[in-house]
Design an enzyme around this catalytic site. Sequence first.
Site, PDB file in Angstrom:
ATOM      1  N   TYR A 134      -7.575  -1.224  -4.288  1.00 41.87           N
ATOM      2  CA  TYR A 134      -7.505   0.263  -2.559  1.00 41.87           C
ATOM      3  C   TYR A 134      -7.135   1.477  -3.303  1.00 41.87           C
ATOM      4  O   TYR A 134      -7.789   2.621  -2.392  1.00 41.87           O
ATOM      5  CB  TYR A 134      -7.904  -0.812  -2.487  1.00 41.87           C
ATOM      6  CG  TYR A 134      -7.942  -0.396  -0.735  1.00 41.87           C
ATOM      7  CD1 TYR A 134      -9.731   0.308  -0.326  1.00 41.87           C
ATOM      8  CD2 TYR A 134      -7.335   0.836  -0.202  1.00 41.87           C
ATOM      9  CE1 TYR A 134     -10.010   0.582   0.591  1.00 41.87           C
ATOM     10  CE2 TYR A 134      -7.829   1.340   1.255  1.00 41.87           C
ATOM     11  CZ  TYR A 134      -9.320   1.226   1.275  1.00 41.87           C
ATOM     12  OH  TYR A 134      -9.612   2.180   2.479  1.00 41.87           O
ATOM     13  N   ASP A 135      -5.697   1.278  -2.774  1.00 43.53           N
ATOM     14  CA  ASP A 135      -4.971   2.629  -3.096  1.00 43.53           C
ATOM     15  C   ASP A 135      -5.242   3.682  -3.885  1.00 43.53           C
ATOM     16  O   ASP A 135      -5.425   4.633  -3.985  1.00 43.53           O
ATOM     17  CB  ASP A 135      -3.728   2.808  -2.688  1.00 43.53           C
ATOM     18  CG  ASP A 135      -2.589   1.543  -1.634  1.00 43.53           C
ATOM     19  OD1 ASP A 135      -3.637   1.606  -1.241  1.00 43.53           O
ATOM     20  OD2 ASP A 135      -1.793   1.126  -1.735  1.00 43.53           O
ATOM     21  N   LEU A 166      -2.415   4.758   7.517  1.00 38.53           N
ATOM     22  CA  LEU A 166      -1.404   5.295   7.511  1.00 38.53           C
ATOM     23  C   LEU A 166      -0.854   6.129   5.363  1.00 38.53           C
ATOM     24  O   LEU A 166      -2.373   5.244   4.998  1.00 38.53           O
ATOM     25  CB  LEU A 166      -0.445   4.572   7.337  1.00 38.53           C
ATOM     26  CG  LEU A 166       0.255   3.914   8.610  1.00 38.53           C
ATOM     27  CD1 LEU A 166       1.434   2.875   8.715  1.00 38.53           C
ATOM     28  CD2 LEU A 166       0.227   5.590   9.191  1.00 38.53           C
ATOM     29  N   GLU A 222       9.867   0.006  10.557  1.00 39.59           N
ATOM     30  CA  GLU A 222       9.559  -1.314  11.173  1.00 39.59           C
ATOM     31  C   GLU A 222       8.596  -2.077  10.124  1.00 39.59           C
ATOM     32  O   GLU A 222       7.889  -1.774   9.374  1.00 39.59           O
ATOM     33  CB  GLU A 222       8.919  -1.247  12.507  1.00 39.59           C
ATOM     34  CG  GLU A 222       7.370  -0.656  12.317  1.00 39.59           C
ATOM     35  CD  GLU A 222       7.059  -0.125  13.545  1.00 39.59           C
ATOM     36  OE1 GLU A 222       6.212  -1.416  13.952  1.00 39.59           O
ATOM     37  OE2 GLU A 222       6.694   0.817  14.324  1.00 39.59           O
ATOM     38  N   LYS A 255       5.896  -4.408   8.034  1.00 41.14           N
ATOM     39  CA  LYS A 255       4.524  -3.527   8.163  1.00 41.14           C
ATOM     40  C   LYS A 255       4.096  -5.094   8.670  1.00 41.14           C
ATOM     41  O   LYS A 255       3.677  -5.738   7.138  1.00 41.14           O
ATOM     42  CB  LYS A 255       3.527  -3.089   7.110  1.00 41.14           C
ATOM     43  CG  LYS A 255       2.654  -2.764   7.435  1.00 41.14           C
ATOM     44  CD  LYS A 255       1.985  -1.241   6.242  1.00 41.14           C
ATOM     45  CE  LYS A 255       0.812  -1.791   5.979  1.00 41.14           C
ATOM     46  NZ  LYS A 255       0.040  -2.012   6.014  1.00 41.14           N
ATOM     47  N   GLU A 265      -0.715  -5.445  16.160  1.00 43.75           N
ATOM     48  CA  GLU A 265      -1.395  -6.544  15.583  1.00 43.75           C
ATOM     49  C   GLU A 265      -1.575  -7.633  15.687  1.00 43.75           C
ATOM     50  O   GLU A 265      -0.052  -8.154  16.036  1.00 43.75           O
ATOM     51  CB  GLU A 265      -0.810  -6.033  13.762  1.00 43.75           C
ATOM     52  CG  GLU A 265      -1.456  -6.227  12.690  1.00 43.75           C
ATOM     53  CD  GLU A 265      -1.966  -5.576  12.268  1.00 43.75           C
ATOM     54  OE1 GLU A 265      -2.148  -5.875  10.912  1.00 43.75           O
ATOM     55  OE2 GLU A 265      -1.927  -3.978  12.599  1.00 43.75           O
ATOM     56  N   LYS A 324       7.931   5.968  10.725  1.00 44.60           N
ATOM     57  CA  LYS A 324       7.522   7.211  12.001  1.00 44.60           C
ATOM     58  C   LYS A 324       9.232   8.119  12.733  1.00 44.60           C
ATOM     59  O   LYS A 324       9.954   7.338  13.192  1.00 44.60           O
ATOM     60  CB  LYS A 324       6.862   6.116  13.387  1.00 44.60           C
ATOM     61  CG  LYS A 324       6.097   5.530  12.776  1.00 44.60           C
ATOM     62  CD  LYS A 324       5.422   4.504  14.474  1.00 44.60           C
ATOM     63  CE  LYS A 324       4.665   3.206  13.498  1.00 44.60           C
ATOM     64  NZ  LYS A 324       4.176   2.414  14.741  1.00 44.60           N
ATOM     65  N   CYS A 341     -25.890 -14.175 -19.383  1.00 42.26           N
ATOM     66  CA  CYS A 341     -25.449 -14.247 -17.532  1.00 42.26           C
ATOM     67  C   CYS A 341     -25.338 -15.763 -17.296  1.00 42.26           C
ATOM     68  O   CYS A 341     -26.501 -16.412 -17.292  1.00 42.26           O
ATOM     69  CB  CYS A 341     -25.826 -13.567 -16.832  1.00 42.26           C
ATOM     70  SG  CYS A 341     -25.921 -14.367 -14.849  1.00 42.26           S
ATOM     71  N   CYS A 355     -24.312  -8.748 -16.148  1.00 41.53           N
ATOM     72  CA  CYS A 355     -26.239  -8.999 -16.257  1.00 41.53           C
ATOM     73  C   CYS A 355     -26.851  -8.083 -16.267  1.00 41.53           C
ATOM     74  O   CYS A 355     -26.602  -7.344 -15.433  1.00 41.53           O
ATOM     75  CB  CYS A 355     -25.582  -9.654 -15.066  1.00 41.53           C
ATOM     76  SG  CYS A 355     -27.553 -10.580 -14.457  1.00 41.53           S
TER      77      CYS A 355
END
EC number: 6.5.1.2
Length: 814
Positions: free
Chosen positions: A49-50, A96, A129, A131, A189, A305, A434, A458
């Site tokens: 994803y990053d 972030l 801290e 995550k 969270e 932070k 497929c 496919c």
Amino acid sequence: MPSTPLSATVEALSEDAAQARHAELSRAIERANQLYYNEDAPELTDAEYDALRQELEAIEARFPALTGTTEASAGVGAKPSEKFAKVRHAVPMLSLGNAFADEDVDEFVARVRRFLNLPAEEAVAFTAEPKIDGLSLSLRYEAGRLVTAATRGDGEVGENVTANALTVDDIPETLSGEGIPEVLEVRGEIYLSHEDFAAINARQEAAGKPLFANPRNAAAGSLRQLDPAITASRPLRFFAYAWGEVSEPFTDTQSAVLERFRGWGLPVNPRTKLCRSAEEMIAHYRAIEAERAGLGYDIDGVVYKVDDLGFQRRLGFVSRAPRWALAHKFAAQEAITELLAIDINVGRTGSLNPLARLKPVTVGGVVVSNATLHNEGYVQGVGADGEPIREGRDIRVGDTVIVVRAGDVIPKVRDVVIEKRPADAVPYVFPDTCPACGSRAVRELNPRTKKLDAIRRCTGGLICPAQGVERLKHFVSRNGLDLEGFGQTYIEVLFEAGLVKQPADLFRLEFEPLKAAIVARREALSAQRRTEGEPAPKKPTKKKGEEEDKAIKNLLASLDARRTIPLNRFLFALGIPQIGESTAKALAKRFPDMPALMAALAAATREQAGRDWLELSALPRIGPGTRDRLFETLDPLPGEAMQDLSLGARLRGRLTPSQREAVLAHYGSEAEADAALERAASQRPGDAYRLFADDGEIGPVATDSLIQFFSEPHNDAAVRALLEEVGTEPLAATTSAAAFAGKTVVFTGSLEKMTRSEAKATAERLGAKVSGSVSAKTDLVVAGPGAGSKLKDAEKHGVKVVSEDDWLAMLAEA
């Protein structure tokens, strides 16, 4: 060969290619956001994803006009679910920036100091801290009482889960203590401990229900229940770590905020530490990493932070993240086990996804029995760029493999312990059909690398059941047919009921079967909830039933209103790979209707170029123009006739020295190059193919994708069936106004009265070209607040600059 750096890859993109890649990345990110935030079923690792995010941001840095033009670019998270009431965050919930190495932390600290312009002797303190790997939640307290709890959603608008949040023991309904602001939004969270997660899965297994993949998914799914009683039965936990809107300042440092939270009855993580250097921050990161396995809950890194809130305000924000914070991610956790089998799942976009079935093994406190193998190339030991990975080692059934949990979410097979490979292990042969529909499964030519894609897909398209729901959702989407009222739920109901399997079926729907399908779905859900011991939803009242009937009639009316469709929308709605909105519009400019386009494609199919011809066209310093001149005549030219040369050698001799160098670098030897040139000579496309492929707005990649799509009999039949129900009409002619026709316009800064995509569409409709950069050829720059370097470029080139209001006034006169 080393892979091409991201910066170099982006630098090589043309404006059109950048726009297409930006759209492709945005779709992938938006889908990943939807799966992660709303469906609690992520498919990508954090690293994957990053990587998508980093490429998107690199493209936007080079082409700023693309910034904010898509949901992925403009926001964080995903659109909130329709299941819950919406809550607009008074202060957006941002993401972030990430760090993956110690050097990134050093650079973060140095960047903060440079921005603040601090003398060397002045220290900057940072909090560090854990995550928490859970679900972000915003709690709004007024006069000390909890009034609203909302999920992140897309960062701007979240889901109202107040009733569910009130069942969480860690969340106080009323704050206690001194100095509580009149309005206080607490950010934190929601998570599950490992022990509670194991107990929940044990109950799920005993009840014959699906198990949760990990604590994060279980926590998110538990909080986002429609019935608060279900949430109350799950022992959710909460850590507070930040704030949104406050009616008045209540302290001046991040660390003091956390102390205030603790004093008011809000739980904060006890492993938060105040650090005064990058060395201290990294040391605390290492300490938490060492404690990670014994914490009893999932974390995926450490968040730093800036402690001083005055410094935080000065540092501000960039894009979707604060300059004053950074998430330092942990490396993946690993284990070794045996690969028992390779299964093939067909994804929603037709990708054939290999899944490793493993001898169960514990990785990071979670028992793993399945792991992703990504794609065919990954199994074979080949990366997306065509270069070897794992030193070329393939993956075989029976192998001993290294399994990792990256980001504490999705397990994957990282490598093979080749020394333990069984003597009878054979290379895995990927299916070429497929498993869901029997259509051909192919690897497409990647338009960026000019190599075969690592993913086999496919070709069944419209008829493949594995792709069916997503294809239909795309078909009715806003940029497709824009069928009002046809949301995702309706498509799923109709597909599961067997009423709609392909687009043509939508236009054959009738009132009674449609209503019966909706009622059947409601009754099935009621029965399921009763089986699970949950209260069934109430039966609809007479008034509710009348409203439902009216809604169904409105759906059918919206279908009838779309029985004549602009050709470009029709093409885009089909979901053909490589045929985005721009290419669909280009095709619609050249053909009056769908039958004419299909006839031209049939002719192009018969005259399609061969693989060597296409490969040659993509080589550096060659291109279509050089290729065409090279093959204008195959007979010997003056000076060649006296030489006893093969056709390939003659063709190679016609190239310039730099072109010959490029050809030899690609093919490896003169003999291989000559053979490829001879093959290319026999694979030249005919005029019908070149009508598409040589068009700058269409090109060979989109042409081949169209041919492949319509060469699949199932797709051709599905489109013809659709054309029996609807007709296509030509693209609306561009309205040219003297002030805009043929002009090049650039938009910069923030537009406040229309989106950037609306502004671009309006300019193009009036005959203008919209560019992402200013040059001497630019005619007009429309500048909003925050306009930067493009204003200087406009002054440099003497380009006219107008405000957004001026622009709107010009539109009114056009």
